[in-house]
Design a protein around this motif. Structure first.
Motif, PDB file in Angstrom:
ATOM      1  N   GLN A 278      64.974  44.511   6.790  1.00 18.70           N
ATOM      2  CA  GLN A 278      64.294  45.686   6.589  1.00 18.70           C
ATOM      3  C   GLN A 278      64.172  45.934   4.967  1.00 18.70           C
ATOM      4  OE1 GLN A 278      65.896  49.139   8.583  1.00 18.70           O
ATOM      5  NE2 GLN A 278      68.138  48.600   7.898  1.00 18.70           N
ATOM      6  N   LEU A 280      62.385  48.658   2.148  1.00 24.78           N
ATOM      7  CA  LEU A 280      61.675  49.907   1.940  1.00 24.78           C
ATOM      8  C   LEU A 280      61.265  49.637   0.350  1.00 24.78           C
ATOM      9  CD1 LEU A 280      61.193  53.033   2.132  1.00 24.78           C
ATOM     10  CD2 LEU A 280      63.375  53.598   1.407  1.00 24.78           C
ATOM     11  N   SER A 281      59.843  50.057   0.465  1.00 28.16           N
ATOM     12  CA  SER A 281      59.255  49.908  -1.079  1.00 28.16           C
ATOM     13  C   SER A 281      58.399  50.961  -1.611  1.00 28.16           C
ATOM     14  CB  SER A 281      58.636  48.240  -1.078  1.00 28.16           C
ATOM     15  OG  SER A 281      57.469  48.520   0.002  1.00 28.16           O
ATOM     16  N   ASP A 309      56.262  51.974   1.538  1.00 29.59           N
ATOM     17  CA  ASP A 309      56.263  51.178   2.787  1.00 29.59           C
ATOM     18  C   ASP A 309      57.311  50.898   3.302  1.00 29.59           C
ATOM     19  OD1 ASP A 309      53.010  49.918   2.686  1.00 29.59           O
ATOM     20  OD2 ASP A 309      53.954  50.206   0.740  1.00 29.59           O
ATOM     21  N   TYR A 310      57.627  50.973   4.614  1.00 26.92           N
ATOM     22  CA  TYR A 310      58.849  50.397   5.426  1.00 26.92           C
ATOM     23  C   TYR A 310      58.298  49.400   6.131  1.00 26.92           C
ATOM     24  CZ  TYR A 310      62.758  50.288   8.700  1.00 26.92           C
ATOM     25  OH  TYR A 310      63.501  49.786   9.506  1.00 26.92           O
ATOM     26  N   HIS A 311      59.045  48.359   6.249  1.00 28.82           N
ATOM     27  CA  HIS A 311      58.717  47.046   7.001  1.00 28.82           C
ATOM     28  C   HIS A 311      60.022  46.529   7.591  1.00 28.82           C
ATOM     29  CE1 HIS A 311      56.559  43.407   7.882  1.00 28.82           C
ATOM     30  NE2 HIS A 311      57.702  42.718   7.641  1.00 28.82           N
ATOM     31  N   GLY A 325      56.009  48.233  10.853  1.00 31.74           N
ATOM     32  CA  GLY A 325      56.139  48.950   9.642  1.00 31.74           C
ATOM     33  C   GLY A 325      55.164  50.230   9.558  1.00 31.74           C
ATOM     34  N   SER A 327      53.466  53.053   6.528  1.00 29.41           N
ATOM     35  CA  SER A 327      52.787  52.883   5.157  1.00 29.41           C
ATOM     36  C   SER A 327      52.137  54.193   4.852  1.00 29.41           C
ATOM     37  CB  SER A 327      52.259  51.774   4.661  1.00 29.41           C
ATOM     38  OG  SER A 327      51.001  51.745   5.266  1.00 29.41           O
TER      39      SER A 327
END
Length: 617
Positions: A278, A280-281, A309-311, A325, A327
């Motif tokens: 996972q 987090l950006s 964004d979380y993917h 995700g 965003s």
């Protein structure tokens, strides 16, 4: 349309000799999960580091012409506004990513990226996906996606430098970096200068272009399962161009010029676990443009994107994978047009917020791979939007069969919504693409064919109907529709010291807008293709030949202005002095062809480039 037979033999795709391995050895990452090419149900061309070094191109646009169904339009010489069309799609229907971050400029008319200001710089890999991927990447990925991955460091301490050019143009690049068990870092800088071509094709004044770029990136393994990554890039450019001076207001040599500064920063925290990972950006980009016109007026614009964004990628089993995700993105635009008669105008400042959620199921069914994805966007400008896509890839003996069907979208830009010509009621452009193909895989190469069809509705264009009373000079509206279909032939083959690769595309595009039904889409040639032949003379010496054909097209929607077909020939050579130093050179447009990719805009003639690259340590 004026027609002319293609003189290149159909064949051969933009893959380097090293990429002739089985599909399992070619990993595609634009799909937001690393997958072997054999499991990707869409058409993707890969330019790896060997390709980029072999082709020797300074500008990203020149590298992209080695991929199928892609044509570049330049409004003048290097540094001028440029765009790429994939399969005849619109200029803003290609999404550009740098290390997974959008390169959009919300202050541009269409809200896209100016390809003319993107140099090859420190690119180590380029993936060009033909077709939509909006379910995973959002707006802009209606016609295709260009994903650029930067080079990384591989030694405890390393440094490289390269210089090339000739006469009135040149570039310099340098990088230094290092890698330890826990920390990897890299610093990069480049400079480009070019002042040999007039923007106005009939002009005699050379319009200069200069650009300086800096980049820094780092990766820290906090623990065995957690990694912190960060990077930032900065670019500053100046380009001269020509305009329409009084009193004739006809295209001519002028002293007009523009300055652009762009900045992109991102930080990401990655966590790997037994079943996946996972991320987090957070990222932020900003583009500042300042144009100076011959009548003393100016245009000042600032566009920015802030996103979170979380993917997540989760392996349910060896055969089942889930990714998804959420965003949040905030796009901003600030524009003003100072002039002697209005030196301090009130700027227009606007913003749009978009929240998104997306997901994809990838399932292996025997040797076949099926992927189904969906996305939901909720925007403060156009409301809710839902799109879906599906693809399948299956090996059958020596063949790999693939097919996909999906929706691509391009949301209205801030300029199209809120400028003096804007319409707040615009809805997203939306297109449906269906394609299918087969690759025949050989021990020393491959041959492939892909057919596609694309229908796009609610295209945004400029017109005069339905405008507000104050919009005396026109406005934007969802007034156009289009269709496109085509056939793409690709292939690559290595025999002894020879490597042959290239592509050929036949495109049939049709405007279905009111009053233009049956017309071909602008700047969408029926035929285009490329052929690259490389010969390794010895372990140290290699020679290369590149041919590119772009067929006739029209420069306007009414099909009254023809852009004549053209053929370009490039010659290149490389000599490895030792394991640290390489000298190389090329002749671009060796036949000195005179051509236009947009009416009345000049393009470079024959050019000689000489260069040297060195691994300092």
């Amino acid at each position: 349309m004026i027609k002319r037979p293609l003189l290149l033999s159909a064949a051969v795709a933009a893959l380097a000799p090293a990429a002739f391995a089985q599909d399992e050895d070619v990993i595609i990452s634009v799909t937001r999960q690393p997958l072997p090419a054999s499991k990707v149900g869409q058409a993707v061309a890969v330019l790896d580091q060997t390709d980029i070094d072999t082709y020797q191109s300074v500008y990203l646009a020149d590298l992209l012409t080695h991929t199928p169904s892609l044509v570049v339009t330049r409004n003048g010489p290097p540094g001028a506004a440029a765009s790429a069309s994939i399969r005849g799609a619109g200029a803003d229907h290609t999404l550009y990513l740098l290390d997974g971050i959008r390169l959009n400029d919300p202050s541009q008319v269409g809200g896209g990226a100016n390809l003319g200001l993107i140099a090859a710089d420190d690119a180590g890999r380029i993936e060009v996906l033909r077709g939509p991927l909006s379910t995973l990447w959002g707006s802009g990925a209606l016609g295709g996606v260009v994903s650029i991955t930067s080079r990384d460091s591989h030694a405890p301490l390393e440094a490289t430098a390269a210089f090339e050019g000739y006469d009135e143009y040149g570039s310099a690049r340098t990088a230094v970096g290092g890698k330890t068990d826990r920390f990897t870092w890299r610093l990069f800088g480049s400079s480009v200068s070019d002042d040999g071509v007039s923007t106005f094709a009939g002009g005699s004044e050379a319009d200069a272009f200069t650009q300086t770029s800096l980049a820094a990136r780092g990766s820290l393994a906090v623990t065995d399962s957690v990694t912190l990554r960060a990077f930032t890039t900065y670019s500053r450019s100046r380009n001269d161009y020509d305009g329409y001076p009084a009193p004739l207001y006809a295209f001519a040599d002028t002293g007009e010029f523009g300055r652009t500064a762009t900045r992109l920063s991102a930080v990401a925290l990655e966590h790997r676990f037994d079943k996946g990972e996972q991320v987090l950006s957070f990222s932020e980009s900003q583009a500042d443009r300042h144009d100076f016109f011959s009548d003393g007026s100016e245009f000042v614009a600032r566009g920015g994107i802030q996103s979170a964004d979380y993917h997540i990628l989760y392996h349910v089993s060896d055969a089942t994978r889930l990714l998804g995700g959420v965003s949040y993105e905030r796009d901003t635009m600030r524009i003003a047009s100072p002039a002697p008669w209005d030196p301090n105008p009130t700027p227009l400042s606007v913003s749009v917020n978009t929240a998104s959620v997306y997901g994809q199921l990838t399932q292996d069914v025997g040797p076949a791979t099926l992927a189904v994805s969906a996305r939901h966007d909720d925007s403060s400008s156009f409301g809710a939007l839902d799109i879906v896509q599906a693809s399948v890839s299956a090996p059958v003996g020596p063949f790999r069969l693939h097919a996909s069907a999906g929706t691509g979208v391009k949301v209205p830009s801030l300029y199209q919504l809120y400028s003096d010509y804007g319409s707040a009621g615009l809805v997203p452009e939306n297109g449906v693409t269906i394609d299918a193909g087969a690759d025949y895989v050989l021990a020393d190469g491959r041959i492939g064919v892909t057919v596609f069809t694309r229908t796009v509705r609610d295209l945004i264009n400029f017109g005069y109907d339905g405008c507000q009373p104050a919009q005396l000079y026109g406005c934007y509206g969802n007034i156009d529709r289009s269709k496109a279909s085509g056939v793409e032939l690709t292939g690559a083959y290595a025999i002894g010291a020879w490597t042959i690769r290239g592509d050929y595309s036949f495109l049939d595009t049709r405007n279905e807008s009111a009053g233009l039904t049956g017309k071909a889409l602008p700047r969408a040639p029926e035929q285009l293709g490329s052929l690259d032949v490389d010969y390794r003379v010895t372990e140290k010496v290699s020679l290369g030949l590149g041919l590119r054909h772009v067929g006739d097209s029209f420069d306007n929607a009414s099909n009254t202005r023809v852009l004549q077909a053209y053929d370009l020939v490039d010659l290149r050579a490389s000599y490895n002095v030792n394991d640290r130093v390489r000298v190389y050179g090329r002749i671009e447009n060796a036949g000195d062809a005179r051509y236009e990719t947009a009416s009345f805009y000049g393009q470079p003639g024959r050019r000689i480039w000489l260069g040297v690259s060195a691994r300092v340590f």
